[in-house]
Design an enzyme around this catalytic site. Structure first.
Site, PDB file in Angstrom:
ATOM      1  N   ARG A   8       0.857  -1.195   0.000  1.00 28.63           N
ATOM      2  CA  ARG A   8       0.000   0.000   0.000  1.00 28.63           C
ATOM      3  C   ARG A   8       0.891   1.242   0.000  1.00 28.63           C
ATOM      4  NH1 ARG A   8      -4.952   1.601   4.125  1.00 28.63           N
ATOM      5  NH2 ARG A   8      -3.358   1.355   5.744  1.00 28.63           N
ATOM      6  N   ASP A  50      -4.543   2.971  13.946  1.00 25.41           N
ATOM      7  CA  ASP A  50      -3.670   3.667  13.007  1.00 25.41           C
ATOM      8  C   ASP A  50      -4.231   5.063  12.763  1.00 25.41           C
ATOM      9  OD1 ASP A  50      -5.772   3.383  11.219  1.00 25.41           O
ATOM     10  OD2 ASP A  50      -4.711   2.039   9.858  1.00 25.41           O
TER      11      ASP A  50
END
Length: 540
Positions: free
Chosen positions: A168, A449
């Site tokens: 990613r 996160d």
């Protein structure tokens, strides 16, 4: 014939380049990055300006809707996305996490089908983190990532095939300030993609898979078109057939959900489906409508996957993906084992099981976990209810979702001081870790996160801006928000280890919870604090 030295003119690296970094930052790779920047950065900047312009329209009351100009794409049943690529047919359980060496080994040793190696939300983009992450993936692909830490050895398993690797890259909004081309920082996404692709694409194909990516934070099909152009140039540049790259798009913005058909269409030959990025989606929902009093949401704990706007989002995503022949991936189970409390651990794991059961029954083709211990639960549920490699054959033609369904802000629940303090704790704890170069922080047995920190600060901004009243009658305003913020920062700082950065995090957070200033992203707001870009370029 590409003249490398010509491309390297006016390229500067402002980060430390040690021997490991030189394995990645070769002249040829840096020339490739320069070509990507010079070719695509003007379009990227124009698309970022388009985001600003569209936000201004939303602030005036113009709510998003399905695009009239692309109606012909949505209504055409004939076109499809690419068939699943090698290693991506069965993705029933994907583990996600940052690219530090220990995580890479542990993730690839997990009982999962794929590993999403993350340069984005679970990685703080220090120069060392980004470069070491590239080195670690380079080594892992070649099965030379084993290492020792103290008395413990970390080795890749050899008893079975390893999970398929998906990288990613950072979103279009983030820069990499340590790598300048013609005096401008390169896009963080192009930097991450370019280095990973250039060094590993052919090696990955030779080993039976390919260069696969997750694409985050997009707000329109035009941003997907840009990625598709990047993919085509990259494949042509190294002599690789177009369509070898595959990209899974995270639908994690309220604007992208109105353009899912168009996003798949733009990526067609490179598409490997869409993913429900649930926490970022909630963040985007609050962020985009933060000035509209009709979109005030209650405590984060009340905004579940079954509330109207989230349920509509999931159902439409699955229907859209399966209609186009691509995967519809489910969301994250962020729980981590509660080792010192069996009862609490049992409850947490049952929540994971219920969440995965909801996903597989809805029609998802796979799901995410943040910790290897959750893989067996997710696998058990998907193996039972999805015995086939995927369930793309479930067309979900029973689903009909309107724009009003996607915007439905009818979420039962209240705003409480406990919810405010929890948001502050999550935001401060995540930011404190980020300021120390850590992008994935365990908080209350959840692996948090950037997405959950963004939800927390956006809710606080929204509540302060509109002067809401809590369930026990307290008015939320600037003075109240700053007082509670300081109380929580003092408490966390007192409990934290010596030299912690909670007070520094609080100074940044103070500008985000009063309903006045609002940074586009926390990661952009904090980036300069962890950037080590100097003024003396490293030698290429």
């Amino acid at each position: 014939m590409v003249h490398v030295d010509t491309q390297l003119k006016d390229v500067q690296i402002l980060g430390t380049v040690n021997n490991e970094a030189r394995k990645i930052l070769t002249k040829d790779a840096c020339a490739f990055l320069a070509i990507l920047h010079r070719t695509f950065n003007p379009t990227r900047k124009a698309l970022l300006q388009r985001r600003i312009d569209r936000q201004a329209e939303i602030d005036k009351g113009h709510l998003p809707d399905f695009l009239s100009e692309t109606k012909h794409i949505r209504e055409n049943d004939a076109w499809k996305g690419a068939p699943p690529a090698p290693g991506l047919v069965d993705r029933r359980v994907e583990i996600t996490g940052p690219t530090d060496r220990k995580m890479v080994v542990n993730a690839l040793n997990s009982d999962v089908w794929t590993y999403m190696a993350d340069f984005e939300d679970s990685s703080a983009p220090t120069w060392d983190n980004m470069i070491n992450g590239q080195v670690n993936l380079y080594d892992a692909i070649r099965r030379q990532v084993d290492f020792k830490q103290g008395n413990k050895e970390y080795k890749l398993r050899t008893d079975r095939a390893l999970p398929t690797l998906i990288a990613r890259a950072r979103g279009w909004h983030l820069d990499e300030k340590h790598f300048l081309v013609d005096g401008e920082p390169i896009s963080g996404g192009l930097f991450d993609f370019g280095l990973y692709f250039y060094h590993n694409a052919k090696e990955l194909v030779a080993r039976g898979h390919g260069p696969y990516f997750y694409l985050p934070k997009m707000e329109s099909h035009l941003e997907a078109r840009l990625w598709n152009d990047v993919f085509n140039l990259a494949q042509d540049y190294i002599g690789m057939p177009r369509g070898t790259i595959r990209g899974t798009v995270l639908i994690e913005t309220i604007l992208a959900v109105f353009e899912m058909d168009e996003i798949i269409y733009e990526l067609r030959d490179h598409s490997s489906g869409l993913n429900c990025g649930r926490w970022d989606y909630i963040f985007s929902y609050i962020k985009k409508f933060r000035k509209n009093p009709n979109f005030i949401l209650p405590d984060r704990s009340a905004v579940t996957m079954t509330v109207p706007f989230m349920d509509a989002y999931v159902r439409l995503l699955i229907k859209t993906c399966h209609r186009r022949g691509v995967h519809a991936m489910g969301g994250m189970a962020a729980q981590i084992p509660v080792k010192d409390n069996p009862a609490a651990n049992d409850k947490a794991m049952e929540n994971v099981r219920a969440d995965k059961l909801r996903e597989v029954r809805a029609g998802h083709d796979g799901t995410w976990v943040a910790h290897p211990a959750l893989a067996s639960i997710a696998s058990e549920v998907f193996n039972k209810y999805m015995p086939t490699p995927n369930q793309i054959f479930r067309r979900r033609e029973d689903v009909y979702v309107t724009a009003n369904d996607l915007l439905n802000s009818n979420v039962p629940g209240s705003i409480t001081e406990d919810g405010i303090r929890k948001n502050l704790n999550i935001g401060l704890s995540y930011m404190e870790g980020w300021l120390r170069g850590i992008g994935c922080v365990p908080i209350n047995y959840l692996m948090e996160d950037a997405a959950t920190a963004e939800v927390s600060r956006s809710q606080l901004w929204q509540w302060s801006h509109h002067g809401v009243t809590t369930a026990d009658g307290k008015k939320v305003n600037k003075a109240y928000a700053l007082r509670i913020l300081q109380e929580q920062a003092d408490e966390l700082a007192a409990k934290g280890p010596r030299g912690n950065k909670y007070q520094q995090a609080a100074r940044y957070f103070a500008g985000q919870v009063t309903g006045e200033d609002y940074a586009d992203f926390l990661t952009s707001l904090l980036y300069n604090e962890i950037s080590s870009a100097g003024s003396t370029p490293a030698k290429l």
